[in-house]
Design a protein around this motif. Sequence first.
Motif: not given
Length: 436
Positions: A219-224, A227-250
């Motif tokens: 139920h989570v979209s690439p936009a969702g 949003c986390v990556a844009d706001q949580c600048h201290g994020l050091r570890e992230l695990a997700l499915n490939y369908h959520l990976l995007s150029d914008e996220l990287l």
Amino acid sequence: MKRILPGNELEDGGGTSTGCQKTLKRSRKQRREKDSEEEEEGAHWECLPQEILLHIFQYLPLLDRAYASQVCRGWNQAFHMPELWRCFEFELNQPASSYLKATHPELIKQIIKRHSNHLQYVSFKVDSSRESAEAACDILSQLVNCSLKTLGLISTARPSFMELPKSHFISALTVVFVNSKSLSSLKIDDTPVDDPSLKVLVANNSDTLKLLKMSSCPHVSPAGILCVADQCHGLRELALNYHLLSDELLIALSSEKHVHLDHLRIDVVSENPGQHFHTIKKSSWDAMVRHSPKFNLVMYFFLYEDEFGPFFRDEIPVTHLYFGRSVSKDVLGRVGLTCPRLVELVVCANGLRPLDEELIRIAQRCTQLSAIGLGECEVSCSAFVEFVKMCGDRLTQLSIMEEVLVPDHRYGLDDIHWEVSKHLGRVWFPDMMPTW
């Protein structure tokens, strides 16, 4: 007749009897005093300092700790010290369908009543039943006075949280998101979390969130996740499915405001045969490497052979690569050409065509490779020895089934371990399938 004789006898005898009685009384008194001293010495256990009791109780299983709390008032007070309740794992299982132990319902009530404001590091381990997942949500919804630092939702079998109504799960989870304010680690794989709930998470914990694991959250979209990556600048570890990976996220994870990423795990899973997968630009990966040059990119592939088309066409900074299904010679050949940062490679199955050229290419191009595992594959003994010779003692982990190695004109199974051991600098034998 003189009656003094009996009197004298009585007197003499009485004197002797009285002395014995005094001696007996004295010895009994000494014994009682000694026993009393021993009892007093034993009672010193009640007077152990709280910090020592806390240290001891931290090593005890929960059930033993509960038994110890019944010894005396001091130990009961120690049982309820806040420090002992900062870390807790709720084990929720249905006795009729699970062999795992479960946290007693009465204990759960006591925790909610007396220690919910002490909880900081909490995990829920549930079995495959919907009832256990519902019980976990009921507990989460009552944690209104807590300020959790870590939260993990773990399904020991099939993902039972996915069987709950989404609204019920989201309502319980947002209670923690809103009240915690300092959440640093969140593991919610295989749950119906959605974009709005992630916005609540970010609104209340953006300054503290460092780890987020949310593989298989449909139920989570690439936009969702963006949003986390844009706001949580201290994020050091992230695990997700490939369908959520995007150029914008990287690009967001590579921004100047964001800290260096330590670990990125991507699960590439095929839900249906022939599924289409999007591609990620090489420039996006390059930006990620420039920003976080030491980050680990872990990729798990569970695809059918005809679904690898978009992958390994351009250079990708993967460090740990796992193929859970059969993978073709062509794909493994591309791995050697496009994965220069590769540290670990595991191939569960390949087929009946030898991987000699592919292994040699990987040894030549992947100069950081230190661990490899091969399952249902075939490699000639000569090619395998050459591979090990090229990698040398940097191969700290080498797990090869004996059935993988094909004897040839140079080496047989009886002597290959000598050659491999020589190049590794340590004794090595191929793994063997148990006969039982």
